[in-house]
Design an enzyme around this catalytic site. Structure first.
Site, PDB file in Angstrom:
ATOM      1  N   HIS A 132       8.036   2.577 -10.928  1.00  0.00           N
ATOM      2  CA  HIS A 132       7.855   3.343 -12.180  1.00  0.00           C
ATOM      3  C   HIS A 132       9.146   3.422 -13.002  1.00  0.00           C
ATOM      4  O   HIS A 132       9.141   3.965 -14.098  1.00  0.00           O
ATOM      5  CB  HIS A 132       7.353   4.777 -11.926  1.00  0.00           C
ATOM      6  N   GLU A 160      -5.091   1.856 -11.368  1.00  0.00           N
ATOM      7  CA  GLU A 160      -4.546   2.890 -10.478  1.00  0.00           C
ATOM      8  C   GLU A 160      -3.567   3.789 -11.220  1.00  0.00           C
ATOM      9  O   GLU A 160      -3.552   4.999 -11.036  1.00  0.00           O
ATOM     10  CB  GLU A 160      -3.849   2.244  -9.274  1.00  0.00           C
ATOM     11  N   GLU A 161      -2.749   3.180 -12.082  1.00  0.00           N
ATOM     12  CA  GLU A 161      -1.729   3.959 -12.793  1.00  0.00           C
ATOM     13  C   GLU A 161      -2.344   4.832 -13.881  1.00  0.00           C
ATOM     14  O   GLU A 161      -1.674   5.657 -14.491  1.00  0.00           O
ATOM     15  CB  GLU A 161      -0.663   3.033 -13.410  1.00  0.00           C
ATOM     16  N   HIS A 172      -3.518  -2.390  -5.916  1.00  0.00           N
ATOM     17  CA  HIS A 172      -3.794  -2.405  -7.362  1.00  0.00           C
ATOM     18  C   HIS A 172      -2.853  -3.362  -8.076  1.00  0.00           C
ATOM     19  O   HIS A 172      -1.716  -3.580  -7.639  1.00  0.00           O
ATOM     20  CB  HIS A 172      -3.706  -1.002  -7.968  1.00  0.00           C
ATOM     21  N   ASP A 216       1.032   0.879  -0.633  1.00  0.00           N
ATOM     22  CA  ASP A 216       1.351   1.247  -2.023  1.00  0.00           C
ATOM     23  C   ASP A 216       2.350   2.397  -2.080  1.00  0.00           C
ATOM     24  O   ASP A 216       2.319   3.202  -2.985  1.00  0.00           O
ATOM     25  CB  ASP A 216       0.039   1.617  -2.747  1.00  0.00           C
ATOM     26  N   ASP A 240      -2.519  -3.284 -11.656  1.00  0.00           N
ATOM     27  CA  ASP A 240      -2.020  -2.766 -12.935  1.00  0.00           C
ATOM     28  C   ASP A 240      -0.630  -2.185 -12.697  1.00  0.00           C
ATOM     29  O   ASP A 240      -0.239  -1.926 -11.547  1.00  0.00           O
ATOM     30  CB  ASP A 240      -2.962  -1.708 -13.509  1.00  0.00           C
ATOM     31  N   ASP A 256       5.346  -2.275  -6.874  1.00  0.00           N
ATOM     32  CA  ASP A 256       4.207  -1.371  -7.140  1.00  0.00           C
ATOM     33  C   ASP A 256       3.230  -2.055  -8.093  1.00  0.00           C
ATOM     34  O   ASP A 256       3.312  -1.871  -9.284  1.00  0.00           O
ATOM     35  CB  ASP A 256       4.714  -0.051  -7.737  1.00  0.00           C
TER      36      ASP A 256
HETATM   37 MN    MN Z   1       1.096   2.039  -6.771  1.00  0.00          MN
HETATM   38 MN    MN Z   2       2.530   3.429  -9.327  1.00  0.00          MN
END
Ligand code: MN
Ligand code: MN
Length: 485
Positions: free
Chosen positions: A455, A176-177, A109, A205, A111, A142
């Site tokens: 994150h 995804e987030e 992903h 991921d 995003d 990520d």
């Molecule tokens: Mn991820």
């Molecule tokens: Mn993530």
């Protein structure tokens, strides 16, 4: 710590040399991708546009590699606040369709989580900044770095005019987030078309559990989230006027929550452990070699003492046994001060992380039955209502599957060590979706180190992880081809 890997020969050597020589270009592309604020979490129109731009850049990159690219239009979504936002496309791309080669589908992903300099970043989160071999930037690990590492591996074969040893497919999404909007529908819809030729699915991921030792991930826990409401009446009471004559809803709820798990972390719901997969000798051995210093882990997480004293027990209780966590009480008085309220209606929230082979509906029945039993013993006139509001099943793969064997060999070739065979204690729904719908083997092959801070502020990927990770994927393609022939 590791024996140094045997020097690669032949094609592998050429591929690795190319990747080493072109590493600054690979870092430059990561810099361009990190510069796009493709934040899917904040529901803001201009950020959505940035995700669209990001997906366009990726589609363009894949086309230049010679892939056929389908950017699936995902329409728009309505948010709970009534706002409508466009949903970025999901990229389905493929390169090669030789029936004699295995077909590997890579999921990633593009995003990212929100990031602002004021949150405590040392540098602008959208300007990839290299310090001491660490590439700082939102999305670096990520998941933009790993997606690009896969693309770097493919492009290295192209650049050297070498036949790609496997057919490659890509599924790349941009929400995804924010819960992977529409992904499952697309996978189901394309099951007999795009996915019909897929033999294996690779996801990159997640992270290693070490700073320097690579890992393969073969399982994640599921989750079942419960609410238990105890209601006297809709209005609150005054404890001077009613205290002493009521069956207080909060007292009922605290007793209910207190009946769920004991001080050793053991879940007290009868029958809950019945279907947990028994520990085999083969599995127990996997835990012994894992690179985890429990003392250091305790210090870095600022935990005085865990429930268990050995690395093996700690990891098993994170990965292969269920856990129950109590999250909160809605309707409780939780502000500062000394309000003498008796809440009239309270809702407790807790969840159970599920492991193979626990079954969601059985767990739901067991929990409901247990709470009803405990509640009935209190002879309370209040009303209790239990519901399972979220249910996600655990995922587990067969580590003797071809792609796991190939990945272990590739790790050994690039890093000179066997990978840690790890699971993840949290829930990554996409693995389970692919396994259920396409019914092919899913493998998680992470590239990032445990301290990458996904994150978090100052997210990074090490240049070493990014570049060796690109080599890892290239070596993996060759190993897959070998095992297939
Ligand atoms: Mn991820
Ligand atoms: Mn993530």
């Amino acid at each position: 710590m590791f024996s140094s890997p045997a020097p690669p020969t032949g094609l592998l050597e050429k591929l690795f040399q190319y990747i080493d020589l072109h590493q600054d270009e690979f870092v430059q592309t990561l810099k361009e991708w990190v510069a796009v604020e493709s934040d899917s979490v904040q529901p803001v129109a201009h950020l959505r546009q940035e995700i669209f731009r990001m997906m366009d850049m990726a589609a363009d990159k894949l086309q230049r590699l010679g892939a056929s690219v389908d950017s699936v239009d995902m329409g728009s979504q309505q948010l709970p606040d009534g706002q409508t936002l466009p949903v970025p496309p999901i990229i389905l791309a493929e390169l090669g369709n030789d029936p004699k080669k295995p077909t590997i589908c890579f999921y990633g992903h593009l995003d990212v989580q929100p990031a602002h300099k004021e949150d405590g970043w040392l540098w602008d989160p959208y300007t990839l900044t290299e310090v001491d071999g660490k590439l700082y930037g939102r999305g670096a690990t990520d998941n933009k770095g790993p997606v690009l590492a896969w693309i770097n591996a493919v492009s290295t074969f192209r650049a050297l005019e070498q036949d790609l040893p496997v057919n490659v497919k890509f599924v790349i999404e941009g929400t995804e987030e924010a819960g992977s909007v529409g992904l499952e529908d697309v996978v189901r819809r394309e099951k007999d078309r795009f996915f019909s030729s897929v033999d294996h699915i690779v996801i990159s991921d997640n992270l290693w559990i070490s700073r320097q030792k690579p890992a393969l991930t073969y399982g994640t826990r599921g989750n079942s989230y419960f609410t238990v409401e105890v209601k006297g009446r809709d209005q609150d009471f005054h404890s001077g006027t009613f205290g002493g004559i009521l069956h207080e809803p909060m007292a009922d709820l605290v007793a209910l929550l207190g009946s769920l798990v004991n001080s050793s972390g053991h879940i007290l719901v009868p029958g809950i452990y019945d279907s947990v997969a028994p520990l085999t000798e083969e599995e127990r051995k996997l835990y012994e070699t894992i690179d985890l210093d429990l003392r250091e882990y305790q210090n870095s997480t600022q935990v005085e003492k865990f429930l268990f004293d050995t690395k093996e027990e700690v990891l098993m209780h994170l990965w292969r046994y269920p856990s129950l966590s109590i999250h909160g009480i809605e309707g409780a008085f939780d502000g500062p001060g000394t309000k003498t309220v008796i809440p009239g209606r309270v809702t407790g929230k807790f969840s159970i992380r599920l492991v193979p082979h626990m079954n969601l509906s059985v767990v739901e029945k067991q929990v409901t039955q247990h709470l009803e039993d405990v509640f009935s013993k209190r002879n309370s006139p209040n009303q209790m209502a239990v519901s399972m509001v979220l249910g996600m099943r655990p995922w587990i793969a067969n580590i003797n599957d071809t792609q796991y064997m190939a990945a272990r060999r590739a790790v050994k070739t690039v890093f000179g060590t066997e990978p840690d065979m790890i699971r993840d204690g949290s829930t990554i729904p996409v693995a389970r979706i692919f396994q259920d719908v396409i019914q092919k083997s899913v493998m998680m092959l992470p590239l990032g180190a445990v301290d990458d801070g996904e994150h978090s502020q100052n997210e990074k990927i090490n240049r070493w992880n990014y570049i060796e990770g690109s080599k890892l994927f290239a070596a993996f393609f060759l190993e897959m081809a070998k095992m297939h022939s």
